[in-house]
Design a protein around this motif. Sequence first.
Motif, PDB file in Angstrom:
ATOM      1  N   PHE A  54      -4.826  -0.735  -6.487  1.00  0.00           N
ATOM      2  CA  PHE A  54      -3.709   0.188  -6.279  1.00  0.00           C
ATOM      3  C   PHE A  54      -3.052  -0.050  -4.926  1.00  0.00           C
ATOM      4  N   PRO A  55      -1.755   0.218  -4.826  1.00  0.00           N
ATOM      5  CA  PRO A  55      -1.083   0.038  -3.538  1.00  0.00           C
ATOM      6  C   PRO A  55      -1.537   1.077  -2.520  1.00  0.00           C
ATOM      7  N   ALA A  56      -1.581   0.654  -1.244  1.00  0.00           N
ATOM      8  CA  ALA A  56      -1.871   1.587  -0.154  1.00  0.00           C
ATOM      9  C   ALA A  56      -0.574   2.089   0.444  1.00  0.00           C
ATOM     10  N   SER A  57       0.456   1.260   0.383  1.00  0.00           N
ATOM     11  CA  SER A  57       1.789   1.623   0.869  1.00  0.00           C
ATOM     12  C   SER A  57       2.776   0.690   0.159  1.00  0.00           C
ATOM     13  N   MET A  58       3.911   0.488   0.758  1.00  0.00           N
ATOM     14  CA  MET A  58       4.929  -0.325   0.107  1.00  0.00           C
ATOM     15  C   MET A  58       4.685  -1.823   0.319  1.00  0.00           C
ATOM     16  N   PRO A  59       5.113  -2.654  -0.645  1.00  0.00           N
ATOM     17  CA  PRO A  59       5.039  -4.102  -0.448  1.00  0.00           C
ATOM     18  C   PRO A  59       6.219  -4.561   0.410  1.00  0.00           C
ATOM     19  N   TYR A  60       6.096  -5.738   0.981  1.00  0.00           N
ATOM     20  CA  TYR A  60       7.154  -6.307   1.814  1.00  0.00           C
ATOM     21  C   TYR A  60       7.526  -7.679   1.293  1.00  0.00           C
ATOM     22  N   LEU A  61       8.816  -7.912   1.077  1.00  0.00           N
ATOM     23  CA  LEU A  61       9.322  -9.211   0.632  1.00  0.00           C
ATOM     24  C   LEU A  61       9.618 -10.062   1.858  1.00  0.00           C
ATOM     25  N   LEU A  62       9.132 -11.291   1.855  1.00  0.00           N
ATOM     26  CA  LEU A  62       9.354 -12.213   2.961  1.00  0.00           C
ATOM     27  C   LEU A  62      10.445 -13.218   2.598  1.00  0.00           C
ATOM     28  N   PRO A  63      11.044 -13.879   3.586  1.00  0.00           N
ATOM     29  CA  PRO A  63      12.146 -14.817   3.321  1.00  0.00           C
ATOM     30  C   PRO A  63      11.796 -15.947   2.349  1.00  0.00           C
ATOM     31  N   ASP A  64      10.521 -16.331   2.247  1.00  0.00           N
ATOM     32  CA  ASP A  64      10.134 -17.411   1.329  1.00  0.00           C
ATOM     33  C   ASP A  64       9.838 -16.910  -0.088  1.00  0.00           C
ATOM     34  N   SER A  65      10.199 -15.665  -0.392  1.00  0.00           N
ATOM     35  CA  SER A  65       9.995 -15.008  -1.696  1.00  0.00           C
ATOM     36  C   SER A  65       8.544 -14.632  -1.978  1.00  0.00           C
ATOM     37  N   SER A  66       7.683 -14.722  -0.994  1.00  0.00           N
ATOM     38  CA  SER A  66       6.324 -14.204  -1.139  1.00  0.00           C
ATOM     39  C   SER A  66       6.361 -12.725  -0.751  1.00  0.00           C
ATOM     40  N   ILE A  67       5.268 -12.022  -1.048  1.00  0.00           N
ATOM     41  CA  ILE A  67       5.193 -10.617  -0.645  1.00  0.00           C
ATOM     42  C   ILE A  67       3.897 -10.369   0.121  1.00  0.00           C
ATOM     43  N   ILE A  68       3.940  -9.346   0.966  1.00  0.00           N
ATOM     44  CA  ILE A  68       2.755  -8.806   1.613  1.00  0.00           C
ATOM     45  C   ILE A  68       2.464  -7.502   0.881  1.00  0.00           C
ATOM     46  N   TYR A  69       1.237  -7.365   0.374  1.00  0.00           N
ATOM     47  CA  TYR A  69       0.864  -6.222  -0.456  1.00  0.00           C
ATOM     48  C   TYR A  69      -0.335  -5.489   0.149  1.00  0.00           C
ATOM     49  N   PRO A  70      -0.123  -4.338   0.806  1.00  0.00           N
ATOM     50  CA  PRO A  70      -1.250  -3.515   1.277  1.00  0.00           C
ATOM     51  C   PRO A  70      -1.848  -2.771   0.085  1.00  0.00           C
ATOM     52  N   TYR A  71      -3.173  -2.830  -0.053  1.00  0.00           N
ATOM     53  CA  TYR A  71      -3.789  -2.204  -1.221  1.00  0.00           C
ATOM     54  C   TYR A  71      -5.021  -1.382  -0.825  1.00  0.00           C
ATOM     55  N   THR A  72      -5.457  -0.551  -1.771  1.00  0.00           N
ATOM     56  CA  THR A  72      -6.614   0.308  -1.578  1.00  0.00           C
ATOM     57  C   THR A  72      -7.876  -0.438  -2.004  1.00  0.00           C
ATOM     58  N   VAL A  73      -8.833  -0.540  -1.093  1.00  0.00           N
ATOM     59  CA  VAL A  73     -10.092  -1.212  -1.422  1.00  0.00           C
ATOM     60  C   VAL A  73     -10.986  -0.283  -2.238  1.00  0.00           C
ATOM     61  N   GLN A 108     -10.709   0.980   9.656  1.00  0.00           N
ATOM     62  CA  GLN A 108     -10.234   1.315   8.320  1.00  0.00           C
ATOM     63  C   GLN A 108      -8.710   1.332   8.333  1.00  0.00           C
ATOM     64  N   HIS A 109      -8.106   0.353   7.649  1.00  0.00           N
ATOM     65  CA  HIS A 109      -6.639   0.309   7.524  1.00  0.00           C
ATOM     66  C   HIS A 109      -6.174   1.563   6.783  1.00  0.00           C
ATOM     67  N   HIS A 110      -5.051   2.104   7.242  1.00  0.00           N
ATOM     68  CA  HIS A 110      -4.470   3.251   6.546  1.00  0.00           C
ATOM     69  C   HIS A 110      -2.953   3.216   6.617  1.00  0.00           C
ATOM     70  N   HIS A 111      -2.337   3.779   5.648  1.00  0.00           N
ATOM     71  CA  HIS A 111      -0.911   3.996   5.503  1.00  0.00           C
ATOM     72  C   HIS A 111      -0.051   2.738   5.439  1.00  0.00           C
ATOM     73  N   ASP A 112       0.189   2.040   6.520  1.00  0.00           N
ATOM     74  CA  ASP A 112       1.207   0.993   6.444  1.00  0.00           C
ATOM     75  C   ASP A 112       0.880  -0.188   7.336  1.00  0.00           C
ATOM     76  N   ILE A 113       1.712  -1.199   7.205  1.00  0.00           N
ATOM     77  CA  ILE A 113       1.638  -2.422   7.998  1.00  0.00           C
ATOM     78  C   ILE A 113       3.057  -2.776   8.423  1.00  0.00           C
ATOM     79  N   ALA A 114       3.196  -3.820   9.236  1.00  0.00           N
ATOM     80  CA  ALA A 114       4.527  -4.304   9.618  1.00  0.00           C
ATOM     81  C   ALA A 114       4.462  -5.821   9.767  1.00  0.00           C
ATOM     82  N   PRO A 115       5.078  -6.547   8.826  1.00  0.00           N
ATOM     83  CA  PRO A 115       5.154  -8.003   8.987  1.00  0.00           C
ATOM     84  C   PRO A 115       6.033  -8.332  10.195  1.00  0.00           C
ATOM     85  N   LEU A 116       5.594  -9.284  11.004  1.00  0.00           N
ATOM     86  CA  LEU A 116       6.329  -9.693  12.192  1.00  0.00           C
ATOM     87  C   LEU A 116       7.036 -11.023  11.946  1.00  0.00           C
TER      88      LEU A 116
END
Length: 164
Positions: A54-73, A108-116
């Motif tokens: 399940f998602p932990a927060s929103m996914p992020y689309l990167l310029p190369d069309s890949s995504i970063i997906y934070p999820y619930t362990v 423990q990761h929680h809520h969100d991330i930020a791709p740099l």
Amino acid sequence: MNRLILIICFSIINMQEFDGYTLFTPFSPEEEEITTIFIDNDHHIIHTWSHNSFPASMPYLLPDSSIIYPYTVESPSMIAGGVGGGIQKLSRNGTIIWDYTFADTMYQHHHDIAPLPNGNILIIAWEKKTIMEAYEMGRSDIEEWSFNEMWSTAILELDPSNGS
């Protein structure tokens, strides 16, 4: 009250659709399939990615069309609102490029991330502190039920290029 209704009506009349795309991961605990969906403003599906968690927060689309997906362990370090614990990078075809877990005895990761822009990821996490560490950092009182520990907020930076 009339002023509030007028403001709401004015806001609705002046709403404009954003000219772009939407990336989201809808889910329900009862659903077996978890999918990130990328759509345009006409609701045409441009692409999808499937997930096992399940998602932990929103996914992020990167310029190369890949995504970063934070999820619930499956077994987080703690049970609380916003708990995540895992972060994956998936290619456009769904291949997992990397997968990191931030759910252990210290973090423990929680809520969100930020791709740099440099490819690193900032991660919001809880960090375990002993009562002594908490007092030394300025905490003035600690509840009895805390089991001699506190979890404070930390910002971690993941560098996927070297695995740290």
